[in-house]
Write a protein that holds these residues in place. Structure first.
Motif: not given
Length: 659
Positions: A152-154, A205-206, A212-215, A219-222
């Protein structure tokens, strides 16, 4: 930017082979791209390996030869006396679970070794016969870069540097409304350009959606879930207060029972109102000498679990504000035996996964949910928290609906980025930083005690008598100091430290100060603290009488569901009568609000609870105390402090709780 150091430890008991491996891998690291500063070092014994892992916080990965200490053909002796690669992997994982572990294996033993070792969270393997050093290095480097990645930060940084024109919220439009303002440009300059450029709208969007995270947020949460040892992790931007409420509303339907420590954070009690739960309040232990409220006695917990097997959930705070942490495994095991979900508020303990001195964490002890204030003890921005889930029957849709009920549709992206970065730092250098923090905690204790006036309270001093045999542990990064011999009241001492020495402390009781050490504590801060306390001690002031606040009355009868009582209109009644004496008409009435003196922050009354003369006397003494105490929930009618009570008509309309 300071270049990172990443050491990879290779363990092989054949000295010549080890020397060749180290030489080849370091040559590959020098010849190929190496942004993480990877170097290789080797040891020949398991003991040396474990010592290196303990002492060197820059070690990020370990490569273990599977032949390590296995018996060779024709050798005599008991295999049980040998340390196998499997045993070593288990020891490394228990000590530092954030390390990547790879195995060197013989190709013909691939199936046997892989089956045995990959159940131990091994990340990969290499064939011993193939000395493809560049290939090994690329894999090890790629894995480290994946771990160090902040999705996310990137993405946020990339977007900000694109400098897109903003035709969307927020109104400051990347700071353009402030930058040249004669009235507000100083705020822009003080806060900084990138704060405003990174304060974006969900119209991008990016940058994904927190709701409702899907991007990149997903990823960051995973990655965070893997780091903290959870099945699922969710980022929260409303603090752990909201995180607790979300879990309550997910697990508890109106009227369902919840076991909870009365000493829990006020958000837990607010969650009881929101969820409509039927709370079973458990009185925590009390150290009367220092006004420190400790854990609920273990036997009290076991008895409550036995008496209320129909409870849906149990919530405890571990560690407490003062650093006392429960012996969680047996408590969680007892709750699970009755089908009770366990929630642990780890607001003050979010760093614990990254150093063996603090484990087991709630997740490691078997808890279903843990909430952590990442901002309190790691490097995230204020209000940035995490929810970790290990519940095998997790109802994701219901959780998501409750999460979205409390989450803003315009989350602060910088807070999400700070959670991503805080996780990265904890994984990559958490062990190293926490080792330093523990060293500084020892120094602080030694230096404070050397003043001869101030004294650091250890576990035996802090533990209330009723939990002395409950295997309670102390988080040594929370330092509680007895100030009773310094000649200051606690308020005067706090003011002296702030105004004369530029020192702000965490919390206080009538005769203690609590100092919080974090991964951001430096030796120079420790030195300045010691200098200030030593100077104060040398002034030789005569001890002053310290006025202890009264002990909180025991919990009285809960007559109605807190939610039902709270949503009644009620009526106001003053705490004092016309002669400025305790109003006896309050005795036996039902409170409609949560009344919480702070400090210590423990509710004296919750909605639906019966008021007694002892409770009213306590509240009046708090309001008249020489020590500044906020009493949350009091209603002022002009200058007259009042309680909101249920009317007789409202009581008739409510259903009484069955005991």
């Amino acid at each position: 930017m300071k270049r990172p150091i990443s050491r990879i430890l290779v363990i092989n008991d054949e000295k010549l082979i080890l020397k060749e491996l180290i030489k080849g891998l370091n040559a590959a690291a020098k010849s190929l791209e190496n942004p993480l500063g990877i170097t290789f070092a080797g040891v020949t014994t398991a003991r040396e390996a474990l010592q290196a892992i303990e002492e060197d916080g820059d070690i990020q990965s370990v490569v273990v030869d599977d032949t390590l200490y296995t018996l060779k053909n024709g050798e005599k002796g008991s295999r049980n006396l040998q340390m196998t690669a499997l045993t070593l992997v288990q020891k490394i994982t228990r000590f530092r679970p954030e390390l990547d572990i790879y195995i060197l294996i013989a190709q013909e033993k691939e199936d046997e070794v892989v089956d045995a070792l990959f159940s131990e969270t091994v990340d990969g393997y290499f064939y011993r016969e193939e000395r493809d050093y560049r290939g090994m290095y690329r894999i090890l480097n790629a894995q480290l870069q994946e771990k160090a990645r902040t999705p996310f930060y990137d993405q946020l940084k990339n977007y900000v540097l694109m400098a897109k024109d903003a035709w969307h919220t927020p109104g400051h439009s990347s700071g353009d409304s402030l930058r040249d303002s004669p009235w507000a440009s100083d705020f822009y300059q003080f806060i900084g350009e990138h704060i405003f450029r990174a304060d974006l709208s969900v119209s991008v969007p990016m940058l994904d959606s927190l709701m409702e995270p899907s991007g990149v947020i997903a990823e960051a949460q995973k990655i965070a879930a893997k780091a903290f040892g959870a099945r699922r992790t969710f980022f929260a931007t409303n603090g752990t207060s909201t995180a607790n409420k979300v879990i309550f509303q997910t697990l508890l339907a109106p009227g369902e029972k919840l076991l909870l420590d009365r000493n829990c954070h006020k958000s837990v009690h607010h969650g009881v109102v929101l969820s409509g739960a039927h709370p079973i309040y458990l009185d925590s232990s009390v150290n009367k000498k220092f006004s420190v409220y400790g854990p609920v006695p273990k036997q009290t917990l076991f008895s409550a679990i036995e008496e209320h097997p129909d409870a849906q959930a149990l919530i405890l705070t571990s560690c407490t504000y003062d650093g006392l942490r429960y012996d969680l495994p047996p408590i969680i095991e007892a709750a699970h035996a009755k089908g009770i979900k366990v929630i642990i508020d780890e607001a003050w303990y979010g760093f614990a996964r990254f150093h063996p001195a603090f484990r087991p964490t709630a997740m490691e002890a078997g808890a279903d949910y843990a909430t952590q204030s990442t901002h309190k003890v790691l490097s995230a921005f204020s209000q940035s928290s995490m929810i970790h889930v290990n519940d095998p029957s997790f109802k994701e849709h219901l959780f998501r609906e409750n999460f979205n009920m409390h989450t803003s549709t315009s989350p602060q992206y910088s807070m999400i980025a700070s959670l991503d970065v805080a996780r990265k730092q904890a994984m990559m250098e958490g062990y190293k930083l926490l080792s330093r923090t523990l060293e500084l905690a020892k120094e602080v204790r030694t230096q404070i005690n050397s003043t001869g006036v101030f004294r650091v309270l250890e576990l035996a001093d802090l533990l209330p008598d009723e939990v002395k045999h409950d295997n309670i542990q102390l988080d040594s990064t929370k330092v509680t100091v007895d100030i009773s011999r310094c000649g200051f009241t606690v308020e005067d001492l706090i003011q002296e430290l702030f105004e004369r020495y530029n020192i702000q402390v965490e919390k206080s009781t009538f005769n203690t100060l609590t100092l919080l050490l974090t991964i951001g504590t430096t030796r120079s801060k420790v030195s300045r603290l010691y200098d200030a306390l030593m100077r104060i001690a040398r002034e030789g002031r005569a001890p002053r009488r310290l006025y202890q606040t009264p002990e909180i009355p025991g919990f009285t009868d809960l007559k109605y569901l807190p939610r039902d009582a709270f949503y009644c209109g009620g009526e106001l009644m003053p705490l004092l009568d016309e002669q400025e004496k305790v109003n006896n008409n309050l005795d036996g009435r039902i409170c409609a609000d949560q009344i919480t003196p702070y400090p210590p922050g423990i509710p004296v009354l919750v909605p639906g609870q019966t008021i007694t003369q002892a409770v009213v006397q306590y509240l009046v003494s708090m309001l008249r105390s020489q020590k500044r105490v906020e009493v949350h929930g009091i209603v002022y009618d002009g200058y007259l402090p009042c309680l909101r009570l249920l009317t007789a008509a409202e009581e008739k309309g409510l259903k009484k709780l069955v005991k």
